[in-house]
Scaffold this active site. Sequence first.
Site, PDB file in Angstrom:
ATOM      1  CG  ASN A  33      -1.823   1.146   1.315  1.00 21.88           C
ATOM      2  OD1 ASN A  33      -1.400   2.272   1.036  1.00 21.88           O
ATOM      3  ND2 ASN A  33      -3.064   0.938   1.685  1.00 21.88           N
ATOM      4  CG  HIS A  60       1.497   6.063   4.695  1.00 16.91           C
ATOM      5  ND1 HIS A  60       0.843   7.059   5.379  1.00 16.91           N
ATOM      6  CD2 HIS A  60       0.878   4.906   5.010  1.00 16.91           C
ATOM      7  CE1 HIS A  60      -0.120   6.520   6.102  1.00 16.91           C
ATOM      8  NE2 HIS A  60      -0.128   5.213   5.897  1.00 16.91           N
ATOM      9  CG  HIS A  80      -8.111   4.405   0.960  1.00 13.85           C
ATOM     10  ND1 HIS A  80      -8.316   4.298   2.323  1.00 13.85           N
ATOM     11  CD2 HIS A  80      -9.310   4.767   0.442  1.00 13.85           C
ATOM     12  CE1 HIS A  80      -9.574   4.603   2.606  1.00 13.85           C
ATOM     13  NE2 HIS A  80     -10.198   4.910   1.480  1.00 13.85           N
ATOM     14  NE  ARG A 134      -9.211   8.873   3.916  1.00 11.99           N
ATOM     15  CZ  ARG A 134      -9.460   8.059   4.939  1.00 11.99           C
ATOM     16  NH1 ARG A 134      -8.696   7.013   5.162  1.00 11.99           N
ATOM     17  NH2 ARG A 134     -10.466   8.284   5.746  1.00 11.99           N
ATOM     18  NE  ARG A 148      -7.357  11.809   5.093  1.00  8.28           N
ATOM     19  CZ  ARG A 148      -7.801  11.198   6.188  1.00  8.28           C
ATOM     20  NH1 ARG A 148      -6.988  10.424   6.871  1.00  8.28           N
ATOM     21  NH2 ARG A 148      -9.026  11.361   6.607  1.00  8.28           N
ATOM     22  CD  GLU A 192      -6.976  -0.072   0.901  1.00 14.30           C
ATOM     23  OE1 GLU A 192      -6.988   1.039   1.456  1.00 14.30           O
ATOM     24  OE2 GLU A 192      -6.234  -0.983   1.252  1.00 14.30           O
ATOM     25  CB  THR A 209      -9.357   2.217   7.056  1.00 13.70           C
ATOM     26  OG1 THR A 209      -8.888   2.810   5.851  1.00 13.70           O
ATOM     27  CG2 THR A 209     -10.732   1.640   6.842  1.00 13.70           C
ATOM     28  CD  GLU A 243      -7.327  -5.768   3.053  1.00  8.08           C
ATOM     29  OE1 GLU A 243      -7.638  -5.324   1.920  1.00  8.08           O
ATOM     30  OE2 GLU A 243      -6.468  -5.246   3.787  1.00  8.08           O
ATOM     31  CG  HIS A 300      -5.598  -1.272   9.152  1.00  6.57           C
ATOM     32  ND1 HIS A 300      -5.144  -0.622  10.271  1.00  6.57           N
ATOM     33  CD2 HIS A 300      -6.129  -0.328   8.346  1.00  6.57           C
ATOM     34  CE1 HIS A 300      -5.408   0.671  10.155  1.00  6.57           C
ATOM     35  NE2 HIS A 300      -5.999   0.877   9.000  1.00  6.57           N
TER      36      HIS A 300
END
Length: 250
Positions: free
Chosen positions: A7, A10, A43, A45, A49, A70, A101, A152, A201
Amino acid sequence: MISLHVNIDHVATLRQARGTPYPDPVWAASICELAGAQGITVHLREDRRHIQDRDVELLRQTVRGVLNLEMAATSAMVERALAIRPDVVTLVPERREERTTEGGLDCTGSHRGQVAAAVQALGQVGIAVSLFIAPEASQVRAALQLGVPRIELHTGHYCDATLDARRPDGRSKERADAELEHLAAAAEEAVSHGLHVAAGHGLDYNNVRPVAAIPGIEELNIGHALIARAVLVGLDRATRDMLDILQSVS
Ligand code: PXP
């Protein structure tokens, strides 16, 4: 071997912090794939962001493995996914004020209709839909009723417990073990019905092994810990270090 999907949100978080064009998550995805990651997860969003529409559009053209998007189960996001056509869409709950999340998608409650509509629209065009759910029998059953091919499992409670377990009183070891049992039971139930099971996660280099060893879990989505390590050792090495751990488990 269990698949690693990195993922890369970041990387985009770092870019957005200054509004610079770098670091580019598209470049990051290539490095992860070259290091051996089987998939890339982002993701998108609703508040944009970190990951931007441009990122997902370019990733669709450049990712060679699995591109997992996602997103919230809203009609606006479904429209974006239909335009982008990722290999997998993972529907996640989303709240503006959350840092990340926080919980699994509630497939049993009032959101069920909205989730069902998204599952149908995405499935219709051949996108594999996954639901990010808590490792609970009721959620697995609800996912089955919604007709998705994948789920998931949310590993957040297990990961929180492992962090607590490293603190001096060590009381949370039992909690971590209990959470692992929930994950194993949910995976077993899902696999027995033919679902593809991923998990993620909060997974890091210390707590990932027991999750990777759960029978039936085929894929892990790992972001924060891997990107954080990459800041210090580089993204290629951080990806390979995680792959080495996963290989040693399977
Ligand atoms: N899986 C899902 C559904 C997520 O929402 C996230 C966080 O974006 C992850 C996996 C990765 O979590 P982490 O960044 O804590 O590794």
